[in-house]
Write an enzyme that holds these catalytic residues in place. Structure first.
Site, PDB file in Angstrom:
ATOM      1  N   GLY A  56       0.809  -1.218   0.000  1.00 25.89           N
ATOM      2  CA  GLY A  56       0.000   0.000   0.000  1.00 25.89           C
ATOM      3  C   GLY A  56       0.835   1.257   0.000  1.00 25.89           C
ATOM      4  N   ASP A  78      -9.456   1.819   1.610  1.00 27.73           N
ATOM      5  CA  ASP A  78      -9.678   2.634   0.409  1.00 27.73           C
ATOM      6  C   ASP A  78      -9.221   1.871  -0.832  1.00 27.73           C
ATOM      7  OD1 ASP A  78      -6.889   2.925   0.193  1.00 27.73           O
ATOM      8  OD2 ASP A  78      -6.868   4.855   1.215  1.00 27.73           O
ATOM      9  N   ASP A 115       3.257   4.219   0.604  1.00 26.29           N
ATOM     10  CA  ASP A 115       4.559   4.372   1.256  1.00 26.29           C
ATOM     11  C   ASP A 115       4.382   5.301   2.454  1.00 26.29           C
ATOM     12  OD1 ASP A 115       7.124   5.101   2.075  1.00 26.29           O
ATOM     13  OD2 ASP A 115       7.933   4.830   0.061  1.00 26.29           O
ATOM     14  N   LEU A 116       4.477   4.715   3.639  1.00 25.53           N
ATOM     15  CA  LEU A 116       4.160   5.472   4.856  1.00 25.53           C
ATOM     16  C   LEU A 116       5.219   6.512   5.208  1.00 25.53           C
ATOM     17  CD1 LEU A 116       2.565   2.725   7.141  1.00 25.53           C
ATOM     18  CD2 LEU A 116       1.422   4.500   5.796  1.00 25.53           C
ATOM     19  N   HIS A 152      -7.252   5.623  -7.840  1.00 26.81           N
ATOM     20  CA  HIS A 152      -8.500   5.244  -8.524  1.00 26.81           C
ATOM     21  C   HIS A 152      -8.307   4.927 -10.009  1.00 26.81           C
ATOM     22  CE1 HIS A 152     -11.106   7.411  -5.226  1.00 26.81           C
ATOM     23  NE2 HIS A 152     -10.201   6.584  -4.729  1.00 26.81           N
TER      24      HIS A 152
HETATM   25  O1  T3D Z   1      -1.642   8.697   0.712  1.00 26.68           O
HETATM   26  C1  T3D Z   1      -2.633   8.202   0.249  1.00 26.68           C
HETATM   27  O2  T3D Z   1      -2.872   8.340  -0.941  1.00 26.68           O
HETATM   28  C2  T3D Z   1      -3.549   7.371   1.123  1.00 26.68           C
HETATM   29  C3  T3D Z   1      -3.619   5.973   0.748  1.00 26.68           C
HETATM   30  C4  T3D Z   1      -3.559   5.020   1.713  1.00 26.68           C
HETATM   31  C5  T3D Z   1      -3.671   3.638   1.324  1.00 26.68           C
HETATM   32  C6  T3D Z   1      -2.884   2.672   2.217  1.00 26.68           C
HETATM   33  O3  T3D Z   1      -2.349   1.776   1.639  1.00 26.68           O
HETATM   34  S1  T3D Z   1      -2.808   2.882   3.903  1.00 26.68           S
HETATM   35  C7  T3D Z   1      -1.965   1.405   4.450  1.00 26.68           C
HETATM   36  C8  T3D Z   1      -0.466   1.510   4.265  1.00 26.68           C
HETATM   37  N1  T3D Z   1       0.215   0.252   4.543  1.00 26.68           N
HETATM   38  C9  T3D Z   1       0.447  -0.203   5.759  1.00 26.68           C
HETATM   39  O4  T3D Z   1       0.066   0.369   6.750  1.00 26.68           O
HETATM   40  C10 T3D Z   1       1.280  -1.465   5.867  1.00 26.68           C
HETATM   41  C11 T3D Z   1       2.501  -1.235   6.750  1.00 26.68           C
HETATM   42  N2  T3D Z   1       3.340  -2.415   6.784  1.00 26.68           N
HETATM   43  C12 T3D Z   1       3.125  -3.438   7.611  1.00 26.68           C
HETATM   44  O5  T3D Z   1       2.200  -3.472   8.386  1.00 26.68           O
HETATM   45  C13 T3D Z   1       4.118  -4.558   7.549  1.00 26.68           C
HETATM   46  O6  T3D Z   1       5.257  -4.115   6.858  1.00 26.68           O
HETATM   47  C14 T3D Z   1       3.560  -5.819   6.852  1.00 26.68           C
HETATM   48  C15 T3D Z   1       2.579  -6.529   7.800  1.00 26.68           C
HETATM   49  C16 T3D Z   1       2.879  -5.485   5.530  1.00 26.68           C
HETATM   50  C17 T3D Z   1       4.734  -6.789   6.522  1.00 26.68           C
HETATM   51  O7  T3D Z   1       5.447  -7.057   7.702  1.00 26.68           O
HETATM   52  P1  T3D Z   1       6.891  -7.762   7.621  1.00 26.68           P
HETATM   53  O8  T3D Z   1       7.294  -8.065   9.042  1.00 26.68           O
HETATM   54  O9  T3D Z   1       6.843  -8.895   6.662  1.00 26.68           O
HETATM   55  O10 T3D Z   1       7.869  -6.662   6.976  1.00 26.68           O
HETATM   56  P2  T3D Z   1       8.436  -5.356   7.687  1.00 26.68           P
HETATM   57  O11 T3D Z   1       9.717  -5.667   8.369  1.00 26.68           O
HETATM   58  O12 T3D Z   1       7.391  -4.672   8.460  1.00 26.68           O
HETATM   59  O13 T3D Z   1       8.750  -4.435   6.392  1.00 26.68           O
HETATM   60  C18 T3D Z   1       9.906  -4.615   5.596  1.00 26.68           C
HETATM   61  C19 T3D Z   1      10.412  -3.248   5.181  1.00 26.68           C
HETATM   62  O14 T3D Z   1       9.395  -2.616   4.404  1.00 26.68           O
HETATM   63  C20 T3D Z   1      10.645  -2.354   6.402  1.00 26.68           C
HETATM   64  O15 T3D Z   1      11.716  -1.480   6.070  1.00 26.68           O
HETATM   65  P3  T3D Z   1      13.181  -1.711   6.756  1.00 26.68           P
HETATM   66  O16 T3D Z   1      12.988  -1.751   8.219  1.00 26.68           O
HETATM   67  O17 T3D Z   1      13.640  -3.045   6.196  1.00 26.68           O
HETATM   68  O18 T3D Z   1      13.992  -0.559   6.257  1.00 26.68           O
HETATM   69  C21 T3D Z   1       9.361  -1.561   6.484  1.00 26.68           C
HETATM   70  O19 T3D Z   1       9.506  -0.330   7.125  1.00 26.68           O
HETATM   71  C22 T3D Z   1       9.053  -1.365   5.002  1.00 26.68           C
HETATM   72  N3  T3D Z   1       7.608  -1.123   4.794  1.00 26.68           N
HETATM   73  C23 T3D Z   1       6.597  -1.968   5.000  1.00 26.68           C
HETATM   74  N4  T3D Z   1       5.448  -1.397   4.706  1.00 26.68           N
HETATM   75  C24 T3D Z   1       5.742  -0.130   4.319  1.00 26.68           C
HETATM   76  C25 T3D Z   1       7.114   0.045   4.373  1.00 26.68           C
HETATM   77  N5  T3D Z   1       7.723   1.196   4.054  1.00 26.68           N
HETATM   78  C26 T3D Z   1       6.912   2.210   3.655  1.00 26.68           C
HETATM   79  N6  T3D Z   1       5.575   2.089   3.546  1.00 26.68           N
HETATM   80  C27 T3D Z   1       4.958   0.967   3.866  1.00 26.68           C
HETATM   81  N7  T3D Z   1       3.604   0.856   3.704  1.00 26.68           N
END
Ligand code: T3D
Length: 256
Positions: free
Chosen positions: A61, A138, A63-64, A83
């Site tokens: 999703g 969304d 990029d947070l 969209h």
């Molecule tokens: O702006 C707009 O237009 C609004 C739109 C919003 C729509 C959305 O999508 S809101 C939802 C956004 N997504 C999330 O909240 C998901 C966040 N991520 C997680 O919860 C977990 O990463 C997962 C459960 C998906 C996977 O977990 P895991 O343990 O397999 O991986 P990890 O260690 O958490 O992630 C690996 C890397 O990816 C890590 O970076 P690092 O530490 O190796 O440097 C992590 O920070 C990065 N990462 C994961 N998700 C995101 C991300 N970086 C940026 N954005 C992310 N969404």
């Protein structure tokens, strides 16, 4: 490196989301590149589309890191970036198969669910992550997840933020097949090639009929079926299908 890569193998276009360091999280460049890839998929030579992610993630999703500061006008970003690509998948007159190779979270889950079919690696997970950061689903998640799972299960899942395993996703009907991670690419290619060899216009019209059935009456749906069946009988693939049956041979569909 390009945020989205496309490759062609026969009539199958593979679209690979390519920001592996962040599990293929969406940023503006990736939205733009995905739009271009989905445009490429409209070419008549393409008869099936396969979407997957590079590295160990499918797509997590938004990029947070872009939310570190004030989130800005999310509504405009959704309308402008998310969209069009979701709608483009639904409008594409060919099957779109998602090969979910790892976490599909937030709008990445919506993206997978917008596709016509999903298969998953046994290591894949499905996370309706929105609620975990205080957002609402969304990019079509409420539309597609409700359609796939029903309202009660969709509510329970989308409000829990719970990470679903591939096996659970299969049991729920979210994915049609789970394969060992090492075999996902070959199985997905096999399925996509099979879809590409089918009557493409018949598949496109079936997709349109199923989408239309979501918001119509039985009378209207019967009428649209009759109209599209009339169109189907005018395709070369219909003529080939009937001829092959009568001649007791395998059909050779060309997608026209
Ligand atoms: O702006 C707009 O237009 C609004 C739109 C919003 C729509 C959305 O999508 S809101 C939802 C956004 N997504 C999330 O909240 C998901 C966040 N991520 C997680 O919860 C977990 O990463 C997962 C459960 C998906 C996977 O977990 P895991 O343990 O397999 O991986 P990890 O260690 O958490 O992630 C690996 C890397 O990816 C890590 O970076 P690092 O530490 O190796 O440097 C992590 O920070 C990065 N990462 C994961 N998700 C995101 C991300 N970086 C940026 N954005 C992310 N969404």
């Amino acid at each position: 490196m390009a945020e989205v890569e496309t490759t062609r193998d026969g009539a199958v276009l593979t679209i690979t989301l390519n920001r592996p360091d962040v599990l293929n999280a969406f940023n503006a460049d990736m939205h733009r590149a995905l739009a271009a890839a989905l445009k490429e998929a409209r070419a008549p030579e393409v008869r099936a589309v396969l979407v997957t992610g590079a590295g160990r993630g499918f797509c997590v999703g938004q990029d947070l890191t872009e939310f570190r500061e004030a989130p800005g006008d999310i509504g405009s970003r959704l309308r402008g970036n998310y969209h069009p690509n979701i709608l483009a998948i639904r409008a594409l007159e060919k099957p779109v198969l998602a090969a979910v190779n790892g976490p599909a979270a937030g709008a990445g889950l919506s993206f997978a669910c917008a596709c016509d079919l999903r298969i998953a690696a046994d290591s894949a997970t499905f996370v309706p992550a929105f609620i975990n950061i205080g957002l609402v689903p969304d990019s079509g998640s409420t539309y597609f997840v409700r359609r796939l799972l029903g309202t009660a299960r969709a509510f329970e899942w989308l409000t829990s933020g719970r990470r679903l395993t591939a096996t659970e996703a299969h049991a729920w009907g979210l994915v049609s097949e789970v394969v060992e991670a090492d075999h996902l690419a070959s199985r997905a290619a096999e399925l996509a090639a099979g879809l590409a060899a089918m009557p493409t216009r018949g598949i496109a019209m079936t997709k349109r009929l199923l989408d239309h059935a979501e918001h119509t009456t039985l009378e209207e749906q019967l009428e649209l079926e009759a109209q599209l069946q009339t169109a189907a009988t005018q395709t070369n693939d219909f003529r080939e299908g009937v001829a092959a049956f009568l001649e007791k041979r395998e059909p050779r569909f060309e997608g026209s």
